[in-house]
Scaffold this motif. Structure first.
Motif, PDB file in Angstrom:
ATOM      1  N   ALA A  19      10.358  -7.437  18.052  1.00  0.00           N
ATOM      2  CA  ALA A  19      11.414  -8.116  18.805  1.00  0.00           C
ATOM      3  C   ALA A  19      11.069  -9.588  18.985  1.00  0.00           C
ATOM      4  O   ALA A  19      11.928 -10.463  18.835  1.00  0.00           O
ATOM      5  N   ARG A  20       9.808  -9.863  19.276  1.00  0.00           N
ATOM      6  CA  ARG A  20       9.363 -11.254  19.439  1.00  0.00           C
ATOM      7  C   ARG A  20       9.581 -12.033  18.143  1.00  0.00           C
ATOM      8  O   ARG A  20      10.064 -13.175  18.159  1.00  0.00           O
ATOM      9  N   LYS A  21       9.241 -11.436  17.010  1.00  0.00           N
ATOM     10  CA  LYS A  21       9.449 -12.090  15.716  1.00  0.00           C
ATOM     11  C   LYS A  21      10.932 -12.337  15.457  1.00  0.00           C
ATOM     12  O   LYS A  21      11.317 -13.386  14.938  1.00  0.00           O
ATOM     13  N   MET A  22      11.766 -11.346  15.817  1.00  0.00           N
ATOM     14  CA  MET A  22      13.209 -11.508  15.622  1.00  0.00           C
ATOM     15  C   MET A  22      13.749 -12.665  16.451  1.00  0.00           C
ATOM     16  O   MET A  22      14.584 -13.444  15.971  1.00  0.00           O
ATOM     17  N   VAL A  23      13.272 -12.789  17.675  1.00  0.00           N
ATOM     18  CA  VAL A  23      13.703 -13.900  18.530  1.00  0.00           C
ATOM     19  C   VAL A  23      13.265 -15.218  17.899  1.00  0.00           C
ATOM     20  O   VAL A  23      14.055 -16.166  17.819  1.00  0.00           O
ATOM     21  N   GLU A  24      12.029 -15.281  17.419  1.00  0.00           N
ATOM     22  CA  GLU A  24      11.519 -16.497  16.782  1.00  0.00           C
ATOM     23  C   GLU A  24      12.326 -16.866  15.541  1.00  0.00           C
ATOM     24  O   GLU A  24      12.489 -18.048  15.234  1.00  0.00           O
ATOM     25  N   GLY A  26      15.460 -16.457  15.195  1.00  0.00           N
ATOM     26  CA  GLY A  26      16.828 -16.843  15.549  1.00  0.00           C
ATOM     27  C   GLY A  26      17.824 -15.702  15.544  1.00  0.00           C
ATOM     28  O   GLY A  26      19.034 -15.927  15.427  1.00  0.00           O
ATOM     29  N   MET A  27      17.340 -14.475  15.693  1.00  0.00           N
ATOM     30  CA  MET A  27      18.216 -13.313  15.623  1.00  0.00           C
ATOM     31  C   MET A  27      19.229 -13.275  16.771  1.00  0.00           C
ATOM     32  O   MET A  27      20.337 -12.769  16.592  1.00  0.00           O
ATOM     33  N   VAL A  28      18.879 -13.838  17.919  1.00  0.00           N
ATOM     34  CA  VAL A  28      19.823 -13.847  19.042  1.00  0.00           C
ATOM     35  C   VAL A  28      21.052 -14.670  18.663  1.00  0.00           C
ATOM     36  O   VAL A  28      22.192 -14.223  18.849  1.00  0.00           O
ATOM     37  N   LYS A  29      20.831 -15.842  18.109  1.00  0.00           N
ATOM     38  CA  LYS A  29      21.951 -16.697  17.702  1.00  0.00           C
ATOM     39  C   LYS A  29      22.790 -16.025  16.626  1.00  0.00           C
ATOM     40  O   LYS A  29      24.025 -16.047  16.687  1.00  0.00           O
ATOM     41  N   ILE A  30      22.140 -15.418  15.661  1.00  0.00           N
ATOM     42  CA  ILE A  30      22.857 -14.743  14.581  1.00  0.00           C
ATOM     43  C   ILE A  30      23.698 -13.592  15.135  1.00  0.00           C
ATOM     44  O   ILE A  30      24.869 -13.441  14.774  1.00  0.00           O
ATOM     45  N   ALA A  31      23.104 -12.801  16.019  1.00  0.00           N
ATOM     46  CA  ALA A  31      23.831 -11.671  16.617  1.00  0.00           C
ATOM     47  C   ALA A  31      25.040 -12.161  17.397  1.00  0.00           C
ATOM     48  O   ALA A  31      26.126 -11.565  17.319  1.00  0.00           O
ATOM     49  N   MET A  32      24.885 -13.236  18.142  1.00  0.00           N
ATOM     50  CA  MET A  32      26.000 -13.782  18.913  1.00  0.00           C
ATOM     51  C   MET A  32      27.106 -14.299  17.997  1.00  0.00           C
ATOM     52  O   MET A  32      28.290 -14.088  18.267  1.00  0.00           O
ATOM     53  N   LEU A  53      16.409  -7.444  22.586  1.00  0.00           N
ATOM     54  CA  LEU A  53      15.776  -8.752  22.415  1.00  0.00           C
ATOM     55  C   LEU A  53      15.643  -9.500  23.732  1.00  0.00           C
ATOM     56  O   LEU A  53      14.713 -10.290  23.911  1.00  0.00           O
ATOM     57  N   THR A  54      16.546  -9.261  24.652  1.00  0.00           N
ATOM     58  CA  THR A  54      16.480  -9.970  25.930  1.00  0.00           C
ATOM     59  C   THR A  54      15.584  -9.270  26.945  1.00  0.00           C
ATOM     60  O   THR A  54      15.554  -9.655  28.109  1.00  0.00           O
ATOM     61  N   ILE A  60      15.626 -14.021  26.443  1.00  0.00           N
ATOM     62  CA  ILE A  60      16.535 -14.491  27.488  1.00  0.00           C
ATOM     63  C   ILE A  60      16.796 -15.984  27.318  1.00  0.00           C
ATOM     64  O   ILE A  60      17.948 -16.438  27.359  1.00  0.00           O
ATOM     65  N   ALA A  61      15.738 -16.746  27.114  1.00  0.00           N
ATOM     66  CA  ALA A  61      15.870 -18.189  26.918  1.00  0.00           C
ATOM     67  C   ALA A  61      16.730 -18.494  25.706  1.00  0.00           C
ATOM     68  O   ALA A  61      17.595 -19.395  25.739  1.00  0.00           O
TER      69      ALA A  61
END
Length: 69
Positions: A19-24, A26-32, A53-54, A60-61
């Motif tokens: 999950a940490r790697k996914m956040v790094e 940019g997976m949050v932006k892609i998912a959104m 991820l959050t 969260i950030a």
């Protein structure tokens, strides 16, 4: 993104290190970005991915940066 790919990401994101790697990555932006496309048809899976991820402060950030930029 296909449904099987989204399911795999949800499953993998349950592991904290992954999950940490996914956040790094940019997976949050892609998912959104995909979540806002009504034709994607995988909204539920994307929300599940974002929930996982959050769980991390970095996730969260990242979500807050996407929402308020």
């Amino acid at each position: 993104m296909s449904e099987p790919a989204a399911e795999a990401l949800v499953n993998l994101s349950q592991d904290t290190d992954l999950a940490r790697k996914m956040v790094e990555m940019g997976m949050v932006k892609i998912a959104m970005e995909i979540l806002y496309k009504p034709e994607s048809g995988i909204s539920k899976l994307l929300v599940m991915l974002l929930v996982n991820l959050t769980q991390l402060d970095a996730g969260i950030a990242s979500l807050l940066q996407v929402c308020f930029v």
